[in-house]
Write an enzyme that holds these catalytic residues in place. Structure first.
Site, short mmCIF file in Angstrom:
data_model
loop_
_atom_site.label_atom_id
_atom_site.label_comp_id
_atom_site.label_asym_id
_atom_site.label_seq_id
_atom_site.Cartn_x
_atom_site.Cartn_y
_atom_site.Cartn_z
N GLY A 115 2.39 2.67 -2.48
CA GLY A 115 2.37 3.42 -3.73
C GLY A 115 3.51 3.04 -4.67
O GLY A 115 3.85 3.80 -5.57
N GLU A 164 6.54 -6.24 -8.72
CA GLU A 164 6.67 -7.33 -7.72
C GLU A 164 7.97 -8.11 -7.97
O GLU A 164 7.98 -9.34 -8.01
CB GLU A 164 5.46 -8.28 -7.80
CG GLU A 164 4.11 -7.61 -7.60
CD GLU A 164 3.80 -7.26 -6.14
OE1 GLU A 164 4.67 -7.49 -5.26
OE2 GLU A 164 2.71 -6.73 -5.90
N TYR A 192 0.82 -1.23 0.00
CA TYR A 192 0.00 0.00 0.00
C TYR A 192 0.85 1.28 0.00
O TYR A 192 0.32 2.37 0.24
CB TYR A 192 -0.96 0.06 1.21
CG TYR A 192 -1.87 -1.12 1.32
CD1 TYR A 192 -2.98 -1.27 0.50
CD2 TYR A 192 -1.61 -2.10 2.28
CE1 TYR A 192 -3.81 -2.37 0.62
CE2 TYR A 192 -2.44 -3.21 2.41
CZ TYR A 192 -3.53 -3.34 1.57
OH TYR A 192 -4.36 -4.43 1.69
N GLN A 226 10.37 -8.88 -6.21
CA GLN A 226 10.81 -9.84 -5.17
C GLN A 226 10.34 -11.26 -5.44
O GLN A 226 10.89 -12.21 -4.90
CB GLN A 226 10.33 -9.38 -3.78
CG GLN A 226 8.86 -9.64 -3.46
CD GLN A 226 7.91 -8.61 -4.07
OE1 GLN A 226 8.35 -7.60 -4.59
NE2 GLN A 226 6.61 -8.87 -4.01
#
Ligand code: ADP
Ligand code: MG
Length: 192
Positions: A24, A95, A22, A97
């Site tokens: 941003g 994303e 969340y 990771q």
């Protein structure tokens, strides 16, 4: 996203956007990719297969509902192959990771060998506060790092942690809206 190609040489670059859920990160990634598109670069956003928040659509979405087209890839190597085949200038990675460790070598090659501009976004820590997959090595590779924070769902202070609020043993529980909250350090319980 295609634009009329720019003839100016590209400065090889690796930018990394990091923070909790969340914060941003995706908003910031999309903002930067749109600017690169306006700069007449050939921009492609990649996301790992595990992120299925756009449903069947090939896109990425923010918690606000903004969307950007995305190529879904299983492995880091597939990103490299696509970029070389399609002559992409600016590579967004969402994303990051969740990609395999080889993403570090792939980004290194994209920047140093192929002279590309890479902008990646990822979670620096998992819900237990531990380094997430390849992120520690990516933080060391990045030329520019943009830390983002969210607001704590309990008190509204700046939040640097992702709190899992449903019991689940798997490390990867992607985007389940009700499974995580942003938390400040006071309200983060890594043993929960
Ligand atoms: P990230 O990719 O880091 O998970 P997104 O870019 O998808 O974040 O979404 C960021 C947006 O989420 C914010 O602009 C805000 O509207 C919304 N949001 C929802 N909950 C929070 C929160 N606790 N703190 C900050 N923003 C939040
Ligand atoms: Mg995101």
């Amino acid at each position: 996203m295609m634009a009329t190609p720019c003839s100016l040489p590209l400065q090889p670059m690796f930018e990394l956007i990091v923070g909790p859920m969340y914060a941003g990160k995706t908003e910031e990634l999309i903002r930067r990719l749109r600017r690169a598109h306006h700069a007449k670069r050939h921009v492609v956003l990649f996301k790992p297969e595990v992120d299925n928040r756009c449903g069947e659509d090939a896109c990425t979405s923010t918690h606000n509902g903004d969307r950007f087209p995305a190529e879904i890839k299983k492995t880091a190597r597939e990103i490299l192959a696509y970029v070389l085949e399609h002559d992409v200038d600016v590579i967004g990675i969402e994303e990051v990771q969740f990609f395999d460790e080889e993403i570090v070598e792939v980004i290194h090659a994209l920047v140093y060998v192929h002279r590309k501009w890479v902008i990646a976004a990822g979670l620096n820590r998992d819900y237990r506060g531990k380094a997430f997959g390849p992120m520690a090595r990516l933080l060391q590779e990045a030329f520019e790092i943009y830390p983002q924070h969210a607001m704590c769902s309990i008190c509204g202070q700046p939040a640097y942690h992702s709190q899992r609020i449903v019991p689940a043993k798997e490390l990867v529980l992607v985007g389940a809206k009700d499974a995580y909250e942003a938390r400040c350090t006071v309200h983060f319980d890594q043993d929960a």
